[in-house]
Design an enzyme around this catalytic site. Structure first.
Site, mmCIF file in Angstrom:
data_model
loop_
_atom_site.group_PDB
_atom_site.id
_atom_site.type_symbol
_atom_site.label_atom_id
_atom_site.label_comp_id
_atom_site.label_asym_id
_atom_site.label_seq_id
_atom_site.Cartn_x
_atom_site.Cartn_y
_atom_site.Cartn_z
ATOM 1 C CB CYS A 2 -0.865 -0.022 1.243
ATOM 2 S SG CYS A 2 -1.621 -1.621 1.518
ATOM 3 N N GLY A 99 2.240 -3.714 4.319
ATOM 4 C CA GLY A 99 2.887 -4.984 4.656
ATOM 5 C C GLY A 99 1.880 -5.956 5.252
ATOM 6 C CD GLU A 479 5.231 -8.738 -20.898
ATOM 7 O OE1 GLU A 479 5.227 -9.494 -19.911
ATOM 8 O OE2 GLU A 479 4.972 -7.524 -20.826
ATOM 9 C CE LYS A 602 4.100 0.268 -13.314
ATOM 10 N NZ LYS A 602 4.046 -0.593 -14.506
HETATM 11 O O1 M6R Z 1 8.311 -3.559 -10.308
HETATM 12 P P1 M6R Z 1 8.678 -4.922 -10.819
HETATM 13 O O2 M6R Z 1 9.226 -4.877 -12.210
HETATM 14 O O3 M6R Z 1 9.559 -5.685 -9.897
HETATM 15 O O4 M6R Z 1 7.296 -5.688 -10.907
HETATM 16 C C1 M6R Z 1 7.257 -7.030 -11.277
HETATM 17 C C2 M6R Z 1 5.861 -7.450 -11.637
HETATM 18 O O5 M6R Z 1 4.994 -7.247 -10.565
HETATM 19 C C3 M6R Z 1 5.331 -6.679 -12.854
HETATM 20 O O6 M6R Z 1 6.154 -6.837 -13.957
HETATM 21 C C4 M6R Z 1 3.918 -7.152 -13.215
HETATM 22 O O7 M6R Z 1 3.947 -8.469 -13.680
HETATM 23 C C5 M6R Z 1 3.307 -6.206 -14.228
HETATM 24 N N1 M6R Z 1 2.002 -5.817 -13.811
HETATM 25 C C6 M6R Z 1 3.197 -6.793 -15.578
HETATM 26 O O8 M6R Z 1 2.568 -5.956 -16.497
#
Ligand code: M6R
Length: 607
Positions: A2, A99, A479, A602
């Site tokens: 969060c 967390g 992907e 995100k």
């Molecule tokens: O911030 P990060 O690149 O470590 O995040 C990894 C994944 O959570 C991220 O790539 C996720 O799979 C995306 N939503 C894909 O579009």
């Protein structure tokens, strides 16, 4: 995972809290809330759903006060309702938490038995009651916060507001990041530097186990042993400006279209165009002439690592292992005599990737981070870093960060090839020249938009979609499937084309479109056989290929998405574009929330 903001300020807190939360929505957006001190009393406003709902509540019932805390939530314990939204509060304390408190059940039972009444289904609420419990015993805010934090197991970043205490705000972290923003007669707490960026550029990152006691003019930091310590102040210039969509309908669309520039920027960082050589930054002791490498990431970042696995093996002849961070961290993997490790992450805050990095460090491996957000935790903890220069990525579905990761990893593969002596100078020059063509080829690939939009309309009616690819395009197929499911909610799976006949072929029927990523490369004929197998079973083929490939599949493909002819080395970068556009327009046709799809966040800062 969060978002947290805390303000000990001199101006009305509520609008500033909301301003910060807007920048933190990437960490979660299923509910939001703020609490301020109005004449010393804790007052809260909370709302389920997007931040806009909280703004509406605040417009109807404004909150006064210059001191406050705010939160945007990604639900772990308890549904995304107003009642479960943070801040959680008693009459004495309000807290926001990022967390998971693993021992919350035991604590809740204990506190209930002591007469405390709970009003949410969250793990977080115990923190507010526990601190209150110690305040009731006559402890000061600082003592009570320390006593409570010592009893918490799990991961947390928290900010605590105390009734009647206009001059104190307390933050604590273990497992989840927390930053202190140092203003001019004001202090701030944030789950990252971006949270405090509207108010100050001076940022202090707390270490594991730290507790920060803030007044308007000072910060006292106590480490895990309770010893007062100093933490370095960084100047953080990033993220001050709110990112705008410009003429685009969604951030994701804008980010897809930024890729010629973001890929160009990232490549330029590593290329000496004059000498046609790769120039890497200081590697902090990472020896590229190692026997093996491990590449770790989650989701899209993991797929970037999977592409790099092919590149590193083919270009540098190095043995590579790639894994998903959440698996890797608990596998107890063993490493050869000389190995280095690479961690790929857009946010630099992904909890599993960070844990994997720490595992490698603990086992004596040098760590290299391919990260987009400067000064993020993974960035700071790695021995060396390869920045990706994608700029802020707002859409939850990763697009430009992925191709920027591929760009940095392509440069790394060349650098490793040189270090290991598998690449001649001429080979290096050829690869560098090829890599420098990627921005132009990506711009060309974007030209397929009108055709892709039409195909997407049809695809939006599908219930299941298969994605196939071979070699370096297998991770691109994975992907593609991830992109489609994330934002259109259509079930999609990616497979290695050669694996089709070992099971997935049973899924083929007229209602299941099959998207094939198949440039006319050395493996094309093999993939063509797989396409024939699909066609023979009535499957509908959507083939992403170049002109030569198009000629070969014209009889069997229902749709062809034309990509520019390109060198196989940069093809993963180029073929990422059509799969992103296909997912994007399918989601648009379905009318989903493209930039903030349901259930996602995100940045995933919990396990
Ligand atoms: O911030 P990060 O690149 O470590 O995040 C990894 C994944 O959570 C991220 O790539 C996720 O799979 C995306 N939503 C894909 O579009």
């Amino acid at each position: 995972m969060c978002g947290i903001i805390g303000i000990l300020g001199n101006a009305p807190a509520a609008p500033r809290l909301v301003e910060a939360l807007k920048r933190l929505e990437y960490r979660g957006y299923d509910s939001a809330g703020v609490a301020t001190l109005e004449n010393g009393a804790i007052k809260r406003r909370r709302a389920a759903g997007k931040l806009a709902n909280l703004e509406r509540v605040l417009a109807e019932e404004p909150l006064a006060g210059v001191t406050g805390i705010g939160h945007t939530r990604w639900a772990t314990h308890g549904a995304p309702t107003t009642g479960n939204a943070h801040p959680h509060a008693t009459d004495k304390v309000a807290i926001v938490h990022n967390g998971i408190i693993e021992n919350f059940r035991a604590l809740r039972e204990e506190l209930k038995n002591a007469g405390r009444k709970f009003s949410s289904e969250t793990d977080s609420e115990v923190i507010a009651h526990l601190i209150t419990h110690y305040l009731d015993k006559g402890q000061s805010p600082e003592q009570a916060a320390i006593a409570a934090v010592r009893r918490l197991e799990g991961a947390f970043g928290i900010a605590v507001l105390f009734a009647g205490e206009e001059v104190v705000l307390i933050g604590a972290r273990k497992g989840s990041p927390l930053a202190v923003g140092l203003g001019d007669g004001e202090m701030f707490l944030g789950s990252d530097a971006i949270a405090v960026s509207p108010f100050t550029t001076r940022v202090m990152f707390l270490d594991e186990g730290d507790i920060a006691v803030l007044s308007r003019t000072s910060v006292k930091v106590l480490d895990a042993d309770g010893k007062q310590v100093e933490r370095k102040v960084h100047i953080f210039a990033g993220g001050v400006a709110a990112v705008e969509k410009g003429n685009h309908r969604h951030f994701m669309q804008k980010e897809i279209y930024e890729q010629p520039e973001t890929v160009g920027r990232t490549i330029t960082r590593y290329v000496n165009a004059f000498e046609e050589r790769i120039e890497m930054p200081d590697f902090g002791g990472v020896d590229l002439n190692a026997e093996s490498a491990v590449i770790i990431g989650c989701g899209t970042a993991h797929y970037a690592g999977r592409v790099a696995e092919y590149w590193l093996e083919q270009i540098a002849g190095i043995s590579v292992e790639t894994d998903i961070a959440s698996e890797f961290r608990y596998r107890k993997p063993a490493f050869g005599k000389s190995a280095f490790s690479v961690f790929v992450s857009q946010s630099g805050e992904t909890a599993d990737t960070l844990a994997a990095l720490r595992y490698c460090k603990d086992n004596g491996l040098k760590t290299l981070a391919v990260v987009n957000v400067p000064e993020s935790t993974i960035w700071r903890e790695a021995d060396a870093r390869l920045p990706t220069l994608a700029g802020p990525e707002i859409g939850v579905a990763s697009t430009k960060a992925f191709t920027a990761q591929l760009s940095a990893l392509a440069a790394l593969a060349i650098a490793v090839g040189r270090a290991r002596g598998t690449l001649s100078s001429d080979d290096e020059r050829r690869l560098v020249r090829t890599l420098m063509e990627a921005p132009r080829l990506i711009a060309e690939a974007l030209g397929a938009e009108p055709e892709i939009e039409k195909i997407a309309q049809e695809l939006s009616h599908a219930r299941d979609v298969l994605y196939l690819g071979r070699g370096v395009h297998y991770p691109i197929a994975l992907e593609g499937a991830l992109k489609l499911k994330e934002i259109s909610y259509i079930h999609a799976e990616g497979y290695a084309a050669g694996e089709l006949k070992h099971g997935p072929i049973a899924l083929i029927d007229e209602a299941t479109p099959v998207v094939v990523v198949a440039p006319h490369d050395a493996l094309f004929e093999k993939t063509l056989s797989n396409m024939q197998e699909v066609n023979a079973r009535g499957g509908k083929l959507i083939v992403i290929t170049d002109a030569a490939g198009a000629a070969a599949v014209s009889e069997i493909a229902q749709h062809i998405i034309l990509a520019p002819a390109c060198d196989p080395f940069v093809a993963p970068l180029v073929y990422s574009i059509p799969i992103q556009l296909l997912a994007y327009f399918t989601a648009v046709h379905k009318g989903t929330d493209v930039d903030q799809p349901r259930n996602l966040a995100k940045s995933v800062t919990v396990e």
